[in-house]
Design a protein around this motif. Structure first.
Motif, PDB file in Angstrom:
ATOM      1  N   SER A 179      40.178  46.801  45.963  1.00  0.00           N
ATOM      2  CA  SER A 179      40.645  46.411  44.634  1.00  0.00           C
ATOM      3  C   SER A 179      42.164  46.509  44.551  1.00  0.00           C
ATOM      4  O   SER A 179      42.809  47.194  45.346  1.00  0.00           O
ATOM      5  CB  SER A 179      39.993  47.295  43.563  1.00  0.00           C
ATOM      6  N   ASN A 180      42.755  45.815  43.586  1.00  0.00           N
ATOM      7  CA  ASN A 180      44.196  45.783  43.388  1.00  0.00           C
ATOM      8  C   ASN A 180      44.744  47.212  43.289  1.00  0.00           C
ATOM      9  O   ASN A 180      44.194  48.020  42.542  1.00  0.00           O
ATOM     10  CB  ASN A 180      44.489  45.015  42.090  1.00  0.00           C
TER      11      ASN A 180
ATOM     12  N   ASN B 137      41.134  41.556  50.144  1.00  0.00           N
ATOM     13  CA  ASN B 137      40.070  41.347  49.166  1.00  0.00           C
ATOM     14  C   ASN B 137      39.562  39.927  49.305  1.00  0.00           C
ATOM     15  O   ASN B 137      40.235  39.055  49.883  1.00  0.00           O
ATOM     16  CB  ASN B 137      40.549  41.660  47.749  1.00  0.00           C
TER      17      ASN B 137
ATOM     18  N   TRP C 127      40.308  40.211  43.430  1.00  0.00           N
ATOM     19  CA  TRP C 127      41.093  40.127  42.202  1.00  0.00           C
ATOM     20  C   TRP C 127      42.008  38.912  42.212  1.00  0.00           C
ATOM     21  O   TRP C 127      42.419  38.411  43.244  1.00  0.00           O
ATOM     22  CB  TRP C 127      41.886  41.411  41.990  1.00  0.00           C
ATOM     23  N   ASP C 128      42.284  38.456  41.013  1.00  0.00           N
ATOM     24  CA  ASP C 128      43.131  37.288  40.800  1.00  0.00           C
ATOM     25  C   ASP C 128      44.484  37.728  40.253  1.00  0.00           C
ATOM     26  O   ASP C 128      44.612  38.783  39.656  1.00  0.00           O
ATOM     27  CB  ASP C 128      42.466  36.330  39.802  1.00  0.00           C
TER      28      ASP C 128
ATOM     29  N   PRO D 282      42.023  31.589  36.977  1.00  0.00           N
ATOM     30  CA  PRO D 282      40.986  32.375  37.649  1.00  0.00           C
ATOM     31  C   PRO D 282      40.012  31.516  38.460  1.00  0.00           C
ATOM     32  O   PRO D 282      39.419  32.003  39.422  1.00  0.00           O
ATOM     33  CB  PRO D 282      40.274  33.081  36.489  1.00  0.00           C
TER      34      PRO D 282
ATOM     35  N   SER E 209      37.360  33.352  46.562  1.00  0.00           N
ATOM     36  CA  SER E 209      36.422  34.453  46.764  1.00  0.00           C
ATOM     37  C   SER E 209      35.091  33.949  47.312  1.00  0.00           C
ATOM     38  O   SER E 209      34.540  34.517  48.260  1.00  0.00           O
ATOM     39  CB  SER E 209      36.205  35.193  45.441  1.00  0.00           C
TER      40      SER E 209
ATOM     41  N   GLU F  83      40.248  45.103  35.943  1.00  0.00           N
ATOM     42  CA  GLU F  83      40.297  45.160  37.398  1.00  0.00           C
ATOM     43  C   GLU F  83      40.335  43.764  38.018  1.00  0.00           C
ATOM     44  O   GLU F  83      40.957  43.547  39.055  1.00  0.00           O
ATOM     45  CB  GLU F  83      39.065  45.899  37.934  1.00  0.00           C
ATOM     46  N   SER F  84      39.641  42.824  37.399  1.00  0.00           N
ATOM     47  CA  SER F  84      39.553  41.459  37.898  1.00  0.00           C
ATOM     48  C   SER F  84      39.017  40.570  36.790  1.00  0.00           C
ATOM     49  O   SER F  84      38.276  41.028  35.921  1.00  0.00           O
ATOM     50  CB  SER F  84      38.619  41.396  39.114  1.00  0.00           C
ATOM     51  N   HIS F  85      39.374  39.289  36.833  1.00  0.00           N
ATOM     52  CA  HIS F  85      38.862  38.333  35.849  1.00  0.00           C
ATOM     53  C   HIS F  85      37.736  37.470  36.417  1.00  0.00           C
ATOM     54  O   HIS F  85      37.330  36.498  35.783  1.00  0.00           O
ATOM     55  CB  HIS F  85      39.990  37.403  35.382  1.00  0.00           C
TER      56      HIS F  85
ATOM     57  N   ASN G  58      32.582  39.820  35.941  1.00  0.00           N
ATOM     58  CA  ASN G  58      32.547  40.952  35.013  1.00  0.00           C
ATOM     59  C   ASN G  58      31.193  41.151  34.350  1.00  0.00           C
ATOM     60  O   ASN G  58      31.002  42.173  33.672  1.00  0.00           O
ATOM     61  CB  ASN G  58      33.589  40.773  33.903  1.00  0.00           C
TER      62      ASN G  58
END
Length: 279
Positions: A78-79, A84, A121-122, A128, A135, A162-164, A167
């Motif tokens: 993760s960022n 990733n 993550w973007d 996105p 991904s 954390e990510s778009h 979710n």
């Protein structure tokens, strides 16, 4: 309805033991009467890089000496980690694929048949949808590599800070459809689930047998808390898992920084709280 599970299906994670040695982690888990671990591949415990990975012989010896088994490998992803599934820069994409290949190779050499990933993550200043496509394309390649080595991949939803990309249940269902690989399933993370105001039953009604792993945490309602420090009722949670016939493991992923100071006591506190609900 049965609201108990066997203690043999619980799994500790070295994520919250990050400030302690691998030996301390294995000693503590074994003393707590747990038999399973999910190995977070932090360099101080077991290193994996784009060009290689730590030899598994010593790790296998130590795990066996503690009468433990590794049930899942979970990489740093993760960022701000550069490796990733949705990495953008071409060099990072190449390096990320090398990293995930070495993760799969490590799992195969350790006789572990599951790795836990997320969608990546973007950048917040990009569309996105572009990161989603990157991904999906990367996971297709990683899944093919994993299938040849008899390794399954469990994808979890992330929280929106954390990510778009993934979710929610809807996102997971769409993502799995786009990836379209039979060795890719779902890791039901109770923290991300609660953050999106979803329930365990909704996950199973939508994703069914695709759910192959669980990050099992308390919450208030979210927060990746130690059991007993949040609002969740583990008996009710186990009822739902049992009702839908879930056969996987339940990994502790306690994420509060305060737990990193005394992970062994955190783990014991969780087990004391869960004990009435364990066989």
């Amino acid at each position: 309805m049965n609201n108990k599970i066997s203690k043999t299906r619980l799994s500790a994670m070295n994520y919250y033991y990050r400030n302690f040695s691998l030996d301390y982690f294995l000693d503590s888990v074994s003393q707590d009467g747990l038999t399973n671990i999910e190995l977070w591949t932090s360099p101080q415990h077991f290193w994996i890089e784009k060009d290689g990975h730590q030899d598994v012989k010593e790790l296998k010896r130590k795990v066996a000496a503690h009468h433990l088994q590794i049930i899942c490998l979970t990489p740093q992803q993760s960022n701000p980690n550069p490796y990733n599934l949705a990495a953008k820069d071409e060099r990072l994409r190449k390096d990320s694929f090398g990293y995930f290949k070495n993760l799969i190779d490590s799992a195969a050499e350790l006789n572990v048949h599951l790795v836990a990933l997320n969608s990546g993550w973007d950048f917040y200043d990009e569309d996105p949808a572009e990161a989603w496509d990157r991904s999906v394309a990367m996971l297709k390649k990683v899944a093919d590599y994993a299938k040849d080595r008899e390794v399954k991949i469990a994808i979890e939803a992330l929280q929106p800070d954390e990510s778009h990309l993934v979710n929610s249940i809807v996102d997971l269902k769409h993502y799995l459809k786009d990836v379209d690989k039979d060795n890719v399933g779902v890791n039901l993370d109770l923290g991300a689930m609660a953050r999106n105001y979803e329930t365990i039953a909704q996950y199973f009604e939508s994703l069914g047998e695709k759910i192959i792993h669980c990050h099992f945490v308390d919450g208030n309602p979210v927060g990746h808390r130690c059991w007993g420090e949040g609002e969740r009722n583990p008996g009710e949670d186990f009822n739902v898992f049992n009702y839908y016939g879930y056969q996987g493991y339940f990994t502790f992923e306690f994420g509060q920084s305060k737990y990193f100071l005394n992970p062994a006591e955190t783990e014991r506190k969780a087990l004391r709280f869960l004990n009435p609900f364990l066989k």
